[in-house]
Design a protein around this motif. Sequence first.
Motif, mmCIF file in Angstrom:
data_model
loop_
_atom_site.group_PDB
_atom_site.id
_atom_site.type_symbol
_atom_site.label_atom_id
_atom_site.label_comp_id
_atom_site.label_asym_id
_atom_site.label_seq_id
_atom_site.Cartn_x
_atom_site.Cartn_y
_atom_site.Cartn_z
ATOM 1 N N LEU A 155 0.144 -1.045 -0.355
ATOM 2 C CA LEU A 155 0.493 -0.088 -0.020
ATOM 3 C C LEU A 155 1.079 1.579 -0.065
ATOM 4 C CD1 LEU A 155 -3.178 1.595 0.003
ATOM 5 C CD2 LEU A 155 -2.463 1.036 2.915
ATOM 6 N N LEU A 156 0.055 1.772 -1.126
ATOM 7 C CA LEU A 156 1.373 3.667 -0.886
ATOM 8 C C LEU A 156 0.184 4.605 -1.613
ATOM 9 C CD1 LEU A 156 3.661 5.222 -1.230
ATOM 10 C CD2 LEU A 156 3.736 4.868 -3.760
ATOM 11 N N LEU A 157 0.068 5.282 0.129
ATOM 12 C CA LEU A 157 -1.173 6.084 0.556
ATOM 13 C C LEU A 157 -2.451 5.633 -0.271
ATOM 14 C CD1 LEU A 157 0.563 9.236 -1.688
ATOM 15 C CD2 LEU A 157 0.330 8.886 0.341
ATOM 16 N N LYS A 158 -3.047 5.820 -1.697
ATOM 17 C CA LYS A 158 -4.540 4.918 -1.859
ATOM 18 C C LYS A 158 -4.050 3.581 -2.502
ATOM 19 C CE LYS A 158 -7.055 8.567 -0.704
ATOM 20 N NZ LYS A 158 -8.783 9.525 -1.410
ATOM 21 N N ASP A 159 -3.072 3.867 -3.260
ATOM 22 C CA ASP A 159 -2.713 2.327 -4.734
ATOM 23 C C ASP A 159 -2.604 1.732 -3.410
ATOM 24 O OD1 ASP A 159 -3.049 4.324 -6.364
ATOM 25 O OD2 ASP A 159 -0.976 5.222 -6.491
ATOM 26 N N ARG A 160 -2.862 0.223 -4.289
ATOM 27 C CA ARG A 160 -2.925 -0.867 -3.689
ATOM 28 C C ARG A 160 -2.592 -2.389 -4.475
ATOM 29 N NH1 ARG A 160 -4.985 -2.892 1.505
ATOM 30 N NH2 ARG A 160 -6.143 -1.339 1.506
ATOM 31 N N ILE A 161 -1.741 -2.981 -4.599
ATOM 32 C CA ILE A 161 -1.188 -3.864 -4.982
ATOM 33 C C ILE A 161 -1.463 -5.036 -4.211
ATOM 34 C CG2 ILE A 161 0.918 -4.683 -6.341
ATOM 35 C CD1 ILE A 161 -0.209 -2.050 -7.212
ATOM 36 N N SER A 162 -2.056 -6.324 -4.977
ATOM 37 C CA SER A 162 -2.722 -7.001 -4.010
ATOM 38 C C SER A 162 -1.982 -8.441 -4.708
ATOM 39 C CB SER A 162 -3.916 -7.318 -4.076
ATOM 40 O OG SER A 162 -4.351 -5.866 -3.527
ATOM 41 N N LYS A 163 -1.556 -9.423 -3.294
ATOM 42 C CA LYS A 163 -1.163 -10.823 -3.841
ATOM 43 C C LYS A 163 -1.773 -11.473 -3.394
ATOM 44 C CE LYS A 163 3.278 -8.885 -5.737
ATOM 45 N NZ LYS A 163 2.752 -8.741 -6.920
ATOM 46 N N VAL A 164 -2.103 -12.799 -4.245
ATOM 47 C CA VAL A 164 -2.698 -13.540 -3.138
ATOM 48 C C VAL A 164 -2.029 -15.577 -4.247
ATOM 49 C CG1 VAL A 164 -5.149 -13.108 -2.808
ATOM 50 C CG2 VAL A 164 -4.405 -14.306 -5.451
ATOM 51 N N GLU A 165 -2.376 -16.190 -3.022
ATOM 52 C CA GLU A 165 -1.598 -17.249 -4.020
ATOM 53 C C GLU A 165 -2.204 -17.931 -6.084
ATOM 54 O OE1 GLU A 165 -1.727 -22.342 -3.080
ATOM 55 O OE2 GLU A 165 -2.937 -20.603 -1.930
ATOM 56 N N GLY A 166 -1.413 -17.951 -6.342
ATOM 57 C CA GLY A 166 -1.228 -18.311 -7.813
ATOM 58 C C GLY A 166 -1.122 -17.321 -8.615
ATOM 59 N N GLY A 210 6.050 -24.558 6.095
ATOM 60 C CA GLY A 210 5.435 -23.450 5.846
ATOM 61 C C GLY A 210 6.026 -22.278 5.150
ATOM 62 N N VAL A 211 6.858 -23.005 3.972
ATOM 63 C CA VAL A 211 7.661 -22.159 3.375
ATOM 64 C C VAL A 211 6.357 -22.122 1.862
ATOM 65 C CG1 VAL A 211 9.886 -22.683 1.588
ATOM 66 C CG2 VAL A 211 9.684 -23.092 3.803
ATOM 67 N N PHE A 212 7.092 -20.484 1.853
ATOM 68 C CA PHE A 212 6.413 -19.957 0.337
ATOM 69 C C PHE A 212 6.836 -18.776 -0.272
ATOM 70 C CE2 PHE A 212 5.095 -17.192 3.981
ATOM 71 C CZ PHE A 212 4.908 -15.301 3.127
ATOM 72 N N GLU A 213 6.334 -18.151 -1.344
ATOM 73 C CA GLU A 213 7.406 -17.400 -1.330
ATOM 74 C C GLU A 213 6.473 -16.092 -2.256
ATOM 75 O OE1 GLU A 213 10.995 -19.329 -3.365
ATOM 76 O OE2 GLU A 213 9.391 -19.072 -4.934
ATOM 77 N N ILE A 214 6.762 -15.044 -2.167
ATOM 78 C CA ILE A 214 6.477 -13.664 -3.018
ATOM 79 C C ILE A 214 7.426 -13.681 -4.449
ATOM 80 C CG2 ILE A 214 5.550 -11.253 -3.138
ATOM 81 C CD1 ILE A 214 5.637 -11.295 0.069
ATOM 82 N N ASP A 215 6.524 -13.953 -5.366
ATOM 83 C CA ASP A 215 7.191 -14.044 -6.619
ATOM 84 C C ASP A 215 7.556 -12.600 -7.162
ATOM 85 O OD1 ASP A 215 6.349 -16.553 -6.747
ATOM 86 O OD2 ASP A 215 4.642 -16.132 -8.027
ATOM 87 N N LYS A 216 8.619 -12.324 -7.743
ATOM 88 C CA LYS A 216 9.589 -11.385 -8.415
ATOM 89 C C LYS A 216 8.308 -10.453 -8.505
ATOM 90 C CE LYS A 216 10.802 -13.122 -12.730
ATOM 91 N NZ LYS A 216 11.847 -12.940 -13.692
ATOM 92 N N PHE A 217 8.509 -9.083 -8.863
ATOM 93 C CA PHE A 217 7.677 -7.784 -9.795
ATOM 94 C C PHE A 217 8.072 -7.016 -9.331
ATOM 95 C CE2 PHE A 217 7.089 -7.999 -4.728
ATOM 96 C CZ PHE A 217 6.816 -6.510 -3.948
ATOM 97 N N THR A 218 7.508 -6.019 -9.993
ATOM 98 C CA THR A 218 7.749 -4.402 -10.181
ATOM 99 C C THR A 218 7.242 -3.683 -9.926
ATOM 100 O OG1 THR A 218 7.187 -4.115 -12.159
ATOM 101 C CG2 THR A 218 9.025 -5.306 -12.414
#
Length: 114
Positions: A47-58, A69-77
Amino acid sequence: MTPKEYNYGAFVRGDTIPKRRFTITKTINSVTAPVDLSNYTIRCDFLLLKDRISKVEGEGITIIDAINGVFEIDKFTLSKAGKYQFDIEFKDDSNDIVQTYIKGDLEILEDVTK
């Protein structure tokens, strides 16, 4: 429960933020063990001010080893400069309990090259 603090660091706008691997553990009666993510839904918002970037499984989150208990947040920009806040929520689908295990910051710096 207080979420663990994790800060991604700083990246230049438009540059690739590398994937990050996390292991979720829980301590009960002084014994630390991994959280079995087999019945969990994981969600992460930046979250940056009102801009929200959401990520979920898949879609931006990959479970690597559910039992341990191991998971990754994939690469992104990210395309807007500023200091983002984020947290990662885990919903136990067997009992509808939601817990936030991780929270932190990610800074995106202005770039010069377009």
